[in-house]
Scaffold this motif. Sequence first.
Motif, PDB file in Angstrom:
ATOM      1  N   SER A   1       1.190   9.287  -5.820  1.00  0.00           N
ATOM      2  CA  SER A   1       1.443  10.687  -5.455  1.00  0.00           C
ATOM      3  C   SER A   1       2.455  11.332  -6.396  1.00  0.00           C
ATOM      4  CB  SER A   1       1.949  10.777  -4.010  1.00  0.00           C
ATOM      5  OG  SER A   1       3.252  10.232  -3.885  1.00  0.00           O
ATOM      6  N   ALA A   2       3.234  10.507  -7.083  1.00  0.00           N
ATOM      7  CA  ALA A   2       4.191  11.029  -8.060  1.00  0.00           C
ATOM      8  C   ALA A   2       3.562  11.198  -9.438  1.00  0.00           C
ATOM      9  CB  ALA A   2       5.390  10.090  -8.147  1.00  0.00           C
ATOM     10  N   GLY A   3       2.275  10.875  -9.544  1.00  0.00           N
ATOM     11  CA  GLY A   3       1.559  11.100 -10.794  1.00  0.00           C
ATOM     12  C   GLY A   3       1.465   9.906 -11.713  1.00  0.00           C
ATOM     13  N   CYS A   4       1.827   8.728 -11.227  1.00  0.00           N
ATOM     14  CA  CYS A   4       1.773   7.527 -12.061  1.00  0.00           C
ATOM     15  C   CYS A   4       0.373   6.915 -12.067  1.00  0.00           C
ATOM     16  CB  CYS A   4       2.759   6.475 -11.554  1.00  0.00           C
ATOM     17  SG  CYS A   4       4.486   7.001 -11.551  1.00  0.00           S
ATOM     18  N   GLU A   5       0.015   6.334 -13.188  1.00  0.00           N
ATOM     19  CA  GLU A   5      -1.157   5.466 -13.250  1.00  0.00           C
ATOM     20  C   GLU A   5      -0.661   4.076 -12.842  1.00  0.00           C
ATOM     21  OE1 GLU A   5      -4.049   3.197 -16.459  1.00  0.00           O
ATOM     22  OE2 GLU A   5      -2.604   4.710 -17.151  1.00  0.00           O
ATOM     23  N   VAL A   6      -1.128   3.581 -11.714  1.00  0.00           N
ATOM     24  CA  VAL A   6      -0.610   2.325 -11.173  1.00  0.00           C
ATOM     25  C   VAL A   6      -1.621   1.207 -11.359  1.00  0.00           C
ATOM     26  CG1 VAL A   6       0.398   1.178  -9.161  1.00  0.00           C
ATOM     27  CG2 VAL A   6       0.677   3.654  -9.450  1.00  0.00           C
ATOM     28  N   VAL A   7      -1.147   0.085 -11.881  1.00  0.00           N
ATOM     29  CA  VAL A   7      -1.977  -1.104 -12.031  1.00  0.00           C
ATOM     30  C   VAL A   7      -1.275  -2.256 -11.308  1.00  0.00           C
ATOM     31  CG1 VAL A   7      -2.995  -0.379 -14.207  1.00  0.00           C
ATOM     32  CG2 VAL A   7      -0.885  -1.702 -14.228  1.00  0.00           C
ATOM     33  N   VAL A   8      -2.077  -3.191 -10.823  1.00  0.00           N
ATOM     34  CA  VAL A   8      -1.528  -4.362 -10.124  1.00  0.00           C
ATOM     35  C   VAL A   8      -2.099  -5.604 -10.800  1.00  0.00           C
ATOM     36  CG1 VAL A   8      -1.180  -5.504  -7.901  1.00  0.00           C
ATOM     37  CG2 VAL A   8      -1.476  -3.010  -7.995  1.00  0.00           C
ATOM     38  N   PRO A   9      -1.454  -6.060 -11.870  1.00  0.00           N
ATOM     39  CA  PRO A   9      -1.969  -7.239 -12.579  1.00  0.00           C
ATOM     40  C   PRO A   9      -1.926  -8.483 -11.687  1.00  0.00           C
ATOM     41  CG  PRO A   9      -0.311  -6.063 -13.878  1.00  0.00           C
ATOM     42  CD  PRO A   9      -0.258  -5.509 -12.497  1.00  0.00           C
ATOM     43  N   GLU A  10      -2.693  -9.477 -12.070  1.00  0.00           N
ATOM     44  CA  GLU A  10      -2.637 -10.761 -11.361  1.00  0.00           C
ATOM     45  C   GLU A  10      -1.209 -11.293 -11.441  1.00  0.00           C
ATOM     46  OE1 GLU A  10      -4.821 -15.140 -11.363  1.00  0.00           O
ATOM     47  OE2 GLU A  10      -5.592 -13.500 -12.606  1.00  0.00           O
ATOM     48  N   GLN A  11      -0.682 -11.704 -10.309  1.00  0.00           N
ATOM     49  CA  GLN A  11       0.727 -12.077 -10.261  1.00  0.00           C
ATOM     50  C   GLN A  11       0.966 -13.150  -9.223  1.00  0.00           C
ATOM     51  OE1 GLN A  11       2.723  -8.538  -7.820  1.00  0.00           O
ATOM     52  NE2 GLN A  11       1.154  -7.794  -9.245  1.00  0.00           N
ATOM     53  N   THR A  12       2.124 -13.796  -9.341  1.00  0.00           N
ATOM     54  CA  THR A  12       2.538 -14.800  -8.364  1.00  0.00           C
ATOM     55  C   THR A  12       4.028 -14.611  -8.111  1.00  0.00           C
ATOM     56  OG1 THR A  12       2.547 -17.172  -7.870  1.00  0.00           O
ATOM     57  CG2 THR A  12       2.928 -16.547 -10.158  1.00  0.00           C
ATOM     58  N   CYS A  13       4.716 -15.653  -7.657  1.00  0.00           N
ATOM     59  CA  CYS A  13       6.133 -15.551  -7.329  1.00  0.00           C
ATOM     60  C   CYS A  13       6.964 -15.163  -8.557  1.00  0.00           C
ATOM     61  CB  CYS A  13       6.611 -16.884  -6.761  1.00  0.00           C
ATOM     62  SG  CYS A  13       8.363 -16.942  -6.327  1.00  0.00           S
ATOM     63  N   CYS A  14       8.027 -14.398  -8.332  1.00  0.00           N
ATOM     64  CA  CYS A  14       8.925 -14.019  -9.425  1.00  0.00           C
ATOM     65  C   CYS A  14       9.765 -15.200  -9.912  1.00  0.00           C
ATOM     66  CB  CYS A  14       9.842 -12.883  -8.985  1.00  0.00           C
ATOM     67  SG  CYS A  14      11.065 -13.350  -7.712  1.00  0.00           S
ATOM     68  N   GLY A  15       9.838 -16.256  -9.118  1.00  0.00           N
ATOM     69  CA  GLY A  15      10.594 -17.434  -9.517  1.00  0.00           C
ATOM     70  C   GLY A  15      11.941 -17.587  -8.855  1.00  0.00           C
ATOM     71  N   GLN A  16      12.308 -16.632  -8.008  1.00  0.00           N
ATOM     72  CA  GLN A  16      13.644 -16.681  -7.417  1.00  0.00           C
ATOM     73  C   GLN A  16      13.913 -17.929  -6.569  1.00  0.00           C
ATOM     74  OE1 GLN A  16      15.710 -14.224  -3.994  1.00  0.00           O
ATOM     75  NE2 GLN A  16      15.488 -12.945  -5.795  1.00  0.00           N
ATOM     76  N   PRO A  17      13.002 -18.333  -5.658  1.00  0.00           N
ATOM     77  CA  PRO A  17      13.272 -19.546  -4.874  1.00  0.00           C
ATOM     78  C   PRO A  17      13.483 -20.777  -5.759  1.00  0.00           C
ATOM     79  CG  PRO A  17      11.505 -18.294  -3.875  1.00  0.00           C
ATOM     80  CD  PRO A  17      11.757 -17.668  -5.205  1.00  0.00           C
ATOM     81  N   ALA A  18      12.682 -20.895  -6.807  1.00  0.00           N
ATOM     82  CA  ALA A  18      12.837 -22.022  -7.723  1.00  0.00           C
ATOM     83  C   ALA A  18      14.174 -21.942  -8.455  1.00  0.00           C
ATOM     84  CB  ALA A  18      11.681 -22.040  -8.728  1.00  0.00           C
ATOM     85  N   TYR A  19      14.523 -20.761  -8.915  1.00  0.00           N
ATOM     86  CA  TYR A  19      15.782 -20.546  -9.639  1.00  0.00           C
ATOM     87  C   TYR A  19      16.983 -20.898  -8.761  1.00  0.00           C
ATOM     88  CZ  TYR A  19      19.304 -17.876 -12.345  1.00  0.00           C
ATOM     89  OH  TYR A  19      20.395 -17.482 -13.059  1.00  0.00           O
TER      90      TYR A  19
ATOM     91  N   TRP B   1       0.829  -1.209   0.000  1.00  0.00           N
ATOM     92  CA  TRP B   1       0.000   0.000   0.000  1.00  0.00           C
ATOM     93  C   TRP B   1       0.862   1.258   0.000  1.00  0.00           C
ATOM     94  CZ3 TRP B   1      -4.655  -0.456  -1.572  1.00  0.00           C
ATOM     95  CH2 TRP B   1      -5.413  -1.587  -1.280  1.00  0.00           C
ATOM     96  N   SER B   2       1.966   1.209   0.717  1.00  0.00           N
ATOM     97  CA  SER B   2       2.874   2.363   0.765  1.00  0.00           C
ATOM     98  C   SER B   2       3.492   2.624  -0.609  1.00  0.00           C
ATOM     99  CB  SER B   2       3.980   2.120   1.792  1.00  0.00           C
ATOM    100  OG  SER B   2       3.457   1.997   3.096  1.00  0.00           O
ATOM    101  N   ALA B   3       3.925   1.555  -1.285  1.00  0.00           N
ATOM    102  CA  ALA B   3       4.493   1.709  -2.622  1.00  0.00           C
ATOM    103  C   ALA B   3       3.465   2.277  -3.585  1.00  0.00           C
ATOM    104  CB  ALA B   3       5.007   0.363  -3.121  1.00  0.00           C
ATOM    105  N   LEU B   4       2.234   1.783  -3.492  1.00  0.00           N
ATOM    106  CA  LEU B   4       1.144   2.292  -4.327  1.00  0.00           C
ATOM    107  C   LEU B   4       0.922   3.780  -4.074  1.00  0.00           C
ATOM    108  CD1 LEU B   4      -1.269   1.774  -6.255  1.00  0.00           C
ATOM    109  CD2 LEU B   4      -2.614   1.200  -4.224  1.00  0.00           C
ATOM    110  N   GLN B   5       0.891   4.156  -2.799  1.00  0.00           N
ATOM    111  CA  GLN B   5       0.684   5.556  -2.436  1.00  0.00           C
ATOM    112  C   GLN B   5       1.787   6.448  -3.004  1.00  0.00           C
ATOM    113  OE1 GLN B   5       0.069   6.287   1.815  1.00  0.00           O
ATOM    114  NE2 GLN B   5       1.241   8.199   1.674  1.00  0.00           N
ATOM    115  N   LEU B   6       3.023   6.007  -2.900  1.00  0.00           N
ATOM    116  CA  LEU B   6       4.155   6.798  -3.389  1.00  0.00           C
ATOM    117  C   LEU B   6       4.093   6.986  -4.900  1.00  0.00           C
ATOM    118  CD1 LEU B   6       6.964   5.167  -1.240  1.00  0.00           C
ATOM    119  CD2 LEU B   6       6.137   7.519  -1.024  1.00  0.00           C
ATOM    120  N   LEU B   7       3.812   5.920  -5.614  1.00  0.00           N
ATOM    121  CA  LEU B   7       3.768   5.996  -7.073  1.00  0.00           C
ATOM    122  C   LEU B   7       2.612   6.866  -7.548  1.00  0.00           C
ATOM    123  CD1 LEU B   7       4.564   2.248  -7.836  1.00  0.00           C
ATOM    124  CD2 LEU B   7       6.066   4.208  -8.250  1.00  0.00           C
TER     125      LEU B   7
END
Length: 254
Positions: free
Chosen positions: A28-46, A20-26
């Motif tokens: 407030s800086a004038g960005c259009e922010v979207v949060v697509p459906e997402q899961t793990c970036c894959g790092q633990p598997a990698y 929520w904090s990251a969303l608020q910051l972005l």
Amino acid sequence: MRVGLYVTCLVDLVRPSVGWSALQLLESAGCEVVVPEQTCCGQPAYNSGERELARALARQAIEAFADCDYVVLPSGSCASMMKRHYPALFSGSGSSFGSDTLKGADDSDAPAGLEDFCRRVYELTDFLVNVLHYTPKAACPGAFAYHDSCSGLRDLAIKEQPRQLLRAVAGAKLTEMVEAEQCCGFGGTFSAKFPDLSCAIADRKCAALAASGADALVGGDLGCLLHLEGRLRQQGRDTPVFHIAEVLAGRTRR
């Protein structure tokens, strides 16, 4: 500017206030922010050698954020995985450390838009400073010690960006601790495989924090912060531990 916020697993499951904090910051800086459906970036598997699973997760992320101008993460670790290590998943090399990872990918295996996606990925503080030229609007009095996480520092050169932002927060004082760049001992699966060594490294970091005289610990990777906070509580210490996004957004009240 359309910005895709990649929340990360730990933030989503353990401390949503960082997201929520990251969303608020972005915003407030004038960005259009979207949060697509997402899961793990894959790092633990990698990191565990499960390259096929990591590839599947990488393809999913690349497709989900295809229509975003930038992909921003409140985590140097996950951002590093996406920006620097995704290309290695689709090449013959087993690791991308110390190499130009945007060269040598196997085009027959790599998903469309891989290189473009990697170039659009940013860690949050790097994006705020070097793309948005953002100045924090929150006030947060106190002395803060900043812990440099390994992936952010060594893979993405995240060092001055969070400090520049902290110095701009009204009432905040940056109090450096010795060995700020040293590992906290978390290291993802490292802490599970070598718990005694992991805790010993964390205790050294906790001692440096105490010696600094800081009122609170701040960092950019929730994994590091949860690990250090756990050790502090084991020691009976109630030193507050915050993600930098929470401080910059003024969300430091528990």
